[in-house]
Write a protein that holds these residues in place. Structure first.
Motif, short mmCIF file in Angstrom:
data_model
loop_
_atom_site.label_atom_id
_atom_site.label_comp_id
_atom_site.label_asym_id
_atom_site.label_seq_id
_atom_site.Cartn_x
_atom_site.Cartn_y
_atom_site.Cartn_z
N LEU A 107 0.68 -1.24 -0.10
CA LEU A 107 -0.22 0.04 0.23
C LEU A 107 0.77 1.37 0.15
CD1 LEU A 107 -2.84 -1.01 2.46
CD2 LEU A 107 -3.06 -0.84 0.08
N ALA A 108 1.90 1.40 0.82
CA ALA A 108 2.88 2.33 0.61
C ALA A 108 3.45 2.50 -0.78
CB ALA A 108 3.89 2.22 1.84
N LYS A 109 3.89 1.52 -1.24
CA LYS A 109 4.56 1.48 -2.62
C LYS A 109 3.65 2.28 -3.46
CE LYS A 109 7.99 0.57 -5.17
NZ LYS A 109 9.36 0.85 -4.94
N TYR A 140 8.31 15.53 2.15
CA TYR A 140 7.88 14.44 1.39
C TYR A 140 8.05 13.23 2.24
CZ TYR A 140 7.88 10.37 -1.56
OH TYR A 140 7.63 9.11 -1.97
N PHE A 141 9.07 13.06 3.30
CA PHE A 141 9.13 11.80 3.76
C PHE A 141 8.22 11.76 4.96
CE2 PHE A 141 13.04 11.35 1.28
CZ PHE A 141 13.05 9.79 0.96
N THR A 142 8.19 12.89 5.55
CA THR A 142 7.28 13.03 6.59
C THR A 142 5.65 12.58 6.25
OG1 THR A 142 8.60 14.82 7.67
CG2 THR A 142 6.48 14.65 8.66
N ARG A 143 5.37 13.30 5.08
CA ARG A 143 4.05 12.94 4.57
C ARG A 143 3.76 11.42 4.40
NH1 ARG A 143 4.72 17.65 1.86
NH2 ARG A 143 5.22 16.36 -0.09
N LEU A 144 4.98 10.76 3.78
CA LEU A 144 4.94 9.55 3.55
C LEU A 144 4.54 8.76 4.75
CD1 LEU A 144 5.31 7.36 0.97
CD2 LEU A 144 7.53 7.50 1.51
N ALA A 145 5.18 9.01 5.86
CA ALA A 145 5.10 8.35 6.92
C ALA A 145 3.75 8.44 7.55
CB ALA A 145 6.32 8.81 7.76
N GLU A 184 10.99 1.15 7.06
CA GLU A 184 12.22 1.28 7.11
C GLU A 184 12.75 0.73 5.56
OE1 GLU A 184 14.57 -1.13 9.76
OE2 GLU A 184 13.33 -0.37 11.50
N ALA A 185 11.83 -0.27 5.06
CA ALA A 185 11.98 -0.76 3.85
C ALA A 185 11.52 0.25 2.63
CB ALA A 185 11.22 -2.01 3.48
N VAL A 186 10.38 1.04 2.87
CA VAL A 186 10.06 2.09 1.94
C VAL A 186 11.19 3.11 1.89
CG1 VAL A 186 8.60 3.85 1.55
CG2 VAL A 186 7.48 1.54 2.15
N PHE A 187 11.70 3.83 3.10
CA PHE A 187 12.67 4.67 3.35
C PHE A 187 13.88 4.23 2.48
CE2 PHE A 187 9.50 6.82 5.23
CZ PHE A 187 9.80 8.09 5.96
N THR A 241 23.31 8.11 0.58
CA THR A 241 23.11 8.55 1.87
C THR A 241 22.60 7.26 2.77
OG1 THR A 241 20.66 8.75 1.61
CG2 THR A 241 21.78 10.67 1.54
N PHE A 242 22.73 7.32 4.08
CA PHE A 242 22.68 6.38 5.00
C PHE A 242 21.55 6.79 6.07
CE2 PHE A 242 23.15 4.23 9.22
CZ PHE A 242 23.05 2.98 8.83
N VAL A 243 20.58 6.18 6.29
CA VAL A 243 19.49 6.42 7.16
C VAL A 243 19.25 5.35 8.03
CG1 VAL A 243 17.65 5.17 5.65
CG2 VAL A 243 16.89 6.91 7.44
#
Length: 189
Positions: free
Chosen positions: A81-83, A94-99, A168-171, A179-181
């Motif tokens: 669903l996230a994908k 963008y990442f904040t909205r995605l989460a 974690e997988a989506v990010f 980069t490294f998250v």
């Protein structure tokens, strides 16, 4: 009504003797048609990932997702669903909205190296390469716990899974490659 009975009703009432051979054939053909109808219902449920069931594997293939081997069904569904909800972007908002779309409250922090004239005494001394690292802090204790639930989980899955491999997988999939998250989980903001 079962297909065996329907097939028997198609036969003329007098001209065929309803012997054991004919009953066995009607039973076999009826079972095959019953199974085909059940399979057809499952295929109809697979039109969307929400009721895909055993067809979730096809959704993962189409989305290019390889879930961890021990991922429970709920996590796999949330990842699909996230994908599907991705629109693209590289910014913190963008990442904040995605989460937030996945029901998570997060904060993203970017550590900065110590710089003369900018940093103050007592600031953390980071190496210059820290500019390629960012931290995602996931808030809320319940959002990272996946408990086994009848109807949502599959046989053989762990009763409880901690962390959030979906986010974690989506990010990790969407982050810039250079980069490294890393992720930190906290109870509340």
């Amino acid at each position: 009504m079962r297909h065996e009975s329907l097939l028997a009703m198609l036969l003329p009432p007098v001209s065929y003797a309803h012997g054991p051979a004919l009953r066995a054939e009607l039973s076999t053909e009826g079972r095959a048609l019953d199974e085909t109808m059940l399979s057809l219902d499952r295929a109809g449920d697979g039109i969307t990932p929400l009721a895909a069931g055993e067809l979730l594997v096809d959704w993962e293939r189409v989305c290019g997702i390889t879930p961890p081997a021990d991922a429970p069904y709920q996590q796999r569904l949330q990842l699909v669903l996230a994908k599907l909800a991705e629109t693209g972007g590289l910014s913190i908002p963008y990442f904040t909205r995605l989460a937030a779309g996945m029901g998570l409250d997060i904060a993203i922090q970017e550590p900065q190296p110590f710089r003369a004239g900018v940093s103050l005494a007592g600031d953390v001394l980071w190496v210059p390469e820290i500019i390629w690292v960012w931290q995602v802090v996931v808030y809320g204790g319940d959002s990272q716990i996946f408990r086994f639930q009848a109807g949502l989980s599959a046989a053989g899955e762990r009763l409880t899974a901690f962390g959030d491999p979906v986010v974690e997988a989506v990010f990790n999939d969407l982050k810039p490659a250079h980069t490294f998250v890393y992720f930190a989980y906290q109870d509340r903001r």
